[in-house]
Write a protein that holds these residues in place. Structure first.
Motif, PDB file in Angstrom:
ATOM      1  N   THR A 116       1.443  -5.354   1.988  1.00  0.00           N
ATOM      2  CA  THR A 116       0.579  -6.531   2.098  1.00  0.00           C
ATOM      3  C   THR A 116      -0.551  -6.516   1.072  1.00  0.00           C
ATOM      4  O   THR A 116      -1.310  -7.487   0.979  1.00  0.00           O
ATOM      5  CB  THR A 116      -0.021  -6.641   3.521  1.00  0.00           C
ATOM      6  OG1 THR A 116      -0.890  -5.506   3.761  1.00  0.00           O
ATOM      7  CG2 THR A 116       1.080  -6.651   4.571  1.00  0.00           C
ATOM      8  N   LEU A 117      -0.690  -5.420   0.319  1.00  0.00           N
ATOM      9  CA  LEU A 117      -1.679  -5.342  -0.738  1.00  0.00           C
ATOM     10  C   LEU A 117      -1.116  -5.893  -2.041  1.00  0.00           C
ATOM     11  O   LEU A 117       0.109  -5.929  -2.242  1.00  0.00           O
ATOM     12  CB  LEU A 117      -2.108  -3.887  -0.959  1.00  0.00           C
ATOM     13  CG  LEU A 117      -2.775  -3.153   0.198  1.00  0.00           C
ATOM     14  CD1 LEU A 117      -2.991  -1.685  -0.173  1.00  0.00           C
ATOM     15  CD2 LEU A 117      -4.091  -3.801   0.582  1.00  0.00           C
ATOM     16  N   THR A 118      -1.989  -6.313  -2.946  1.00  0.00           N
ATOM     17  CA  THR A 118      -1.536  -6.666  -4.285  1.00  0.00           C
ATOM     18  C   THR A 118      -1.116  -5.377  -4.990  1.00  0.00           C
ATOM     19  O   THR A 118      -1.519  -4.276  -4.597  1.00  0.00           O
ATOM     20  CB  THR A 118      -2.638  -7.353  -5.099  1.00  0.00           C
ATOM     21  OG1 THR A 118      -3.678  -6.392  -5.377  1.00  0.00           O
ATOM     22  CG2 THR A 118      -3.226  -8.546  -4.350  1.00  0.00           C
ATOM     23  N   PRO A 119      -0.315  -5.466  -6.061  1.00  0.00           N
ATOM     24  CA  PRO A 119       0.092  -4.247  -6.764  1.00  0.00           C
ATOM     25  C   PRO A 119      -1.086  -3.382  -7.211  1.00  0.00           C
ATOM     26  O   PRO A 119      -1.053  -2.159  -7.049  1.00  0.00           O
ATOM     27  CB  PRO A 119       0.881  -4.790  -7.960  1.00  0.00           C
ATOM     28  CG  PRO A 119       1.491  -6.052  -7.451  1.00  0.00           C
ATOM     29  CD  PRO A 119       0.425  -6.648  -6.572  1.00  0.00           C
ATOM     30  N   VAL A 120      -2.134  -3.992  -7.763  1.00  0.00           N
ATOM     31  CA  VAL A 120      -3.278  -3.207  -8.225  1.00  0.00           C
ATOM     32  C   VAL A 120      -4.026  -2.597  -7.045  1.00  0.00           C
ATOM     33  O   VAL A 120      -4.442  -1.429  -7.096  1.00  0.00           O
ATOM     34  CB  VAL A 120      -4.225  -4.065  -9.086  1.00  0.00           C
ATOM     35  CG1 VAL A 120      -5.500  -3.286  -9.417  1.00  0.00           C
ATOM     36  CG2 VAL A 120      -3.530  -4.501 -10.367  1.00  0.00           C
ATOM     37  N   GLU A 121      -4.202  -3.343  -5.957  1.00  0.00           N
ATOM     38  CA  GLU A 121      -4.847  -2.788  -4.763  1.00  0.00           C
ATOM     39  C   GLU A 121      -4.052  -1.601  -4.235  1.00  0.00           C
ATOM     40  O   GLU A 121      -4.632  -0.585  -3.832  1.00  0.00           O
ATOM     41  CB  GLU A 121      -4.947  -3.862  -3.676  1.00  0.00           C
ATOM     42  CG  GLU A 121      -5.999  -4.927  -3.936  1.00  0.00           C
ATOM     43  CD  GLU A 121      -5.967  -6.036  -2.910  1.00  0.00           C
ATOM     44  OE1 GLU A 121      -6.958  -6.775  -2.808  1.00  0.00           O
ATOM     45  OE2 GLU A 121      -4.922  -6.183  -2.213  1.00  0.00           O
ATOM     46  N   ARG A 122      -2.761  -1.717  -4.251  1.00  0.00           N
ATOM     47  CA  ARG A 122      -1.910  -0.642  -3.752  1.00  0.00           C
ATOM     48  C   ARG A 122      -2.057   0.608  -4.617  1.00  0.00           C
ATOM     49  O   ARG A 122      -2.176   1.733  -4.097  1.00  0.00           O
ATOM     50  CB  ARG A 122      -0.452  -1.102  -3.728  1.00  0.00           C
ATOM     51  CG  ARG A 122       0.511  -0.122  -3.080  1.00  0.00           C
ATOM     52  CD  ARG A 122       1.834  -0.791  -2.790  1.00  0.00           C
ATOM     53  NE  ARG A 122       2.751   0.091  -2.080  1.00  0.00           N
ATOM     54  CZ  ARG A 122       3.894  -0.295  -1.534  1.00  0.00           C
ATOM     55  NH1 ARG A 122       4.253  -1.564  -1.610  1.00  0.00           N
ATOM     56  NH2 ARG A 122       4.676   0.566  -0.908  1.00  0.00           N
ATOM     57  N   ALA A 123      -2.078   0.418  -5.938  1.00  0.00           N
ATOM     58  CA  ALA A 123      -2.239   1.557  -6.847  1.00  0.00           C
ATOM     59  C   ALA A 123      -3.576   2.251  -6.614  1.00  0.00           C
ATOM     60  O   ALA A 123      -3.643   3.489  -6.505  1.00  0.00           O
ATOM     61  CB  ALA A 123      -2.136   1.076  -8.295  1.00  0.00           C
TER      62      ALA A 123
END
Length: 296
Positions: A116-123
């Motif tokens: 549910t996070l954006t790719p950058v948030e997840r990273a």
């Protein structure tokens, strides 16, 4: 030249577990994580090592950015996925030294939540909250200002914390529920199985359009229990049985057919009952069941 190649391999192998763990938590798939590691090895093999002051940072930066690129393109594909998309389960052998530090960071519930996070948030979340890199280090990995990384980190952490369960079971309770789950499933006892399920239990089943699976989430103890027992009673399930196994660092169940592990059932326990169930049977996403994390 031979000594240089040996040194190259040593640096990569020294951090391989970290690199795989980063890619797997970012992508949620074993096969993609392995591809990222292969690409990272090629880049590491080709780079001038005299120009690399910190091999670990170089390797993590490479894995992170390759994973970001893969995740960004994968999200578009997942929008057209047949039925619920679930991460690939992985047989794990917890490292005692890491157990307290990394508990729950690779559970199915966490991997689903990270989707549910954006790719950058997840990273940023994986690098900061799981592996403990500083905001300054992550800023260097992603070529972004440290202040921006701090904002992203705060946003991602708040998002995850607000959606985590209030509390989960301890290991003894999980073992007991798993034992009862196995007995009820093998005995075809729908009432015993229903007693283990929370009133608001939900089950997600990922067949990816490759095998028969529920294409929408199932709700409620009666519906979920009868559906699970119905799956086990199908002619296509003849000879299959369930076995307890540590999957994504939590006790869960394997669907075993002969020597083949044909599915994984993982679950979240809240207030002593199973509240969420994830049932992975897509044959293209069972690579991680055929060997353990230590073999990745």
């Amino acid at each position: 030249m031979q000594d240089d190649t040996h040194d190259d391999a040593d640096a990569f192998l020294e951090h391989r577990r970290l690199l795989f763990g980063t890619a797997y938590r970012m992508l949620g798939t074993v096969t993609d994580a392995e591809d990222i590691l292969q690409d990272t090895w090629l880049k590491w093999h080709e780079v001038d090592h005299d120009s690399v002051q910190h091999p670990k940072s170089y390797l993590v930066r490479t894995v992170t950015n390759l994973s970001l690129n893969r995740l960004t393109s994968a999200r578009a594909v997942r929008e057209n996925y047949v039925g619920p998309w679930l991460p690939e389960p992985l047989l794990t052998v917890p490292n005692a030294a890491e157990e307290s530090e990394m508990a729950d960071t690779v559970s199915t519930a966490m991997l689903v939540l990270l989707e549910t996070l954006t790719p950058v948030e997840r990273a940023v979340f994986v690098l900061r909250e799981v592996f403990g890199f500083s905001h300054n280090e992550i800023a260097g990995f992603l070529d972004r200002p440290e202040a921006t990384i701090r904002q992203i980190s705060h946003r991602a952490r708040s998002h995850v914390q607000s959606r985590r369960p209030r509390f989960d079971s301890d290991s003894a309770e999980r073992e007991e529920i798993t034992r009862k789950f196995l007995a009820a499933a093998h005995g075809g006892d729908v009432n015993a199985l229903m007693e283990l399920l929370a009133p608001d239990v939900t089950l997600w089943n990922d067949g990816g359009g490759k095998v028969t699976a529920a294409r929408r989430p199932l709700f409620g103890p009666d519906h979920v229990a009868r559906w699970l027992l119905g799956v086990m009673a199908k002619p296509s399930s003849a000879g299959a049985h369930l076995e307890a196994a540590v999957i994504n660092d939590e006790l869960g169940l394997l669907v075993v057919l002969g020597d083949y592990r044909g599915g994984a059932i993982t679950y979240e326990i809240v207030d002593g009952r199973v509240q969420r169930i994830w049932f992975q049977v897509n044959p293209e996403k069972l690579t991680g069941l055929q060997r353990s994390e230590s073999e990745q």
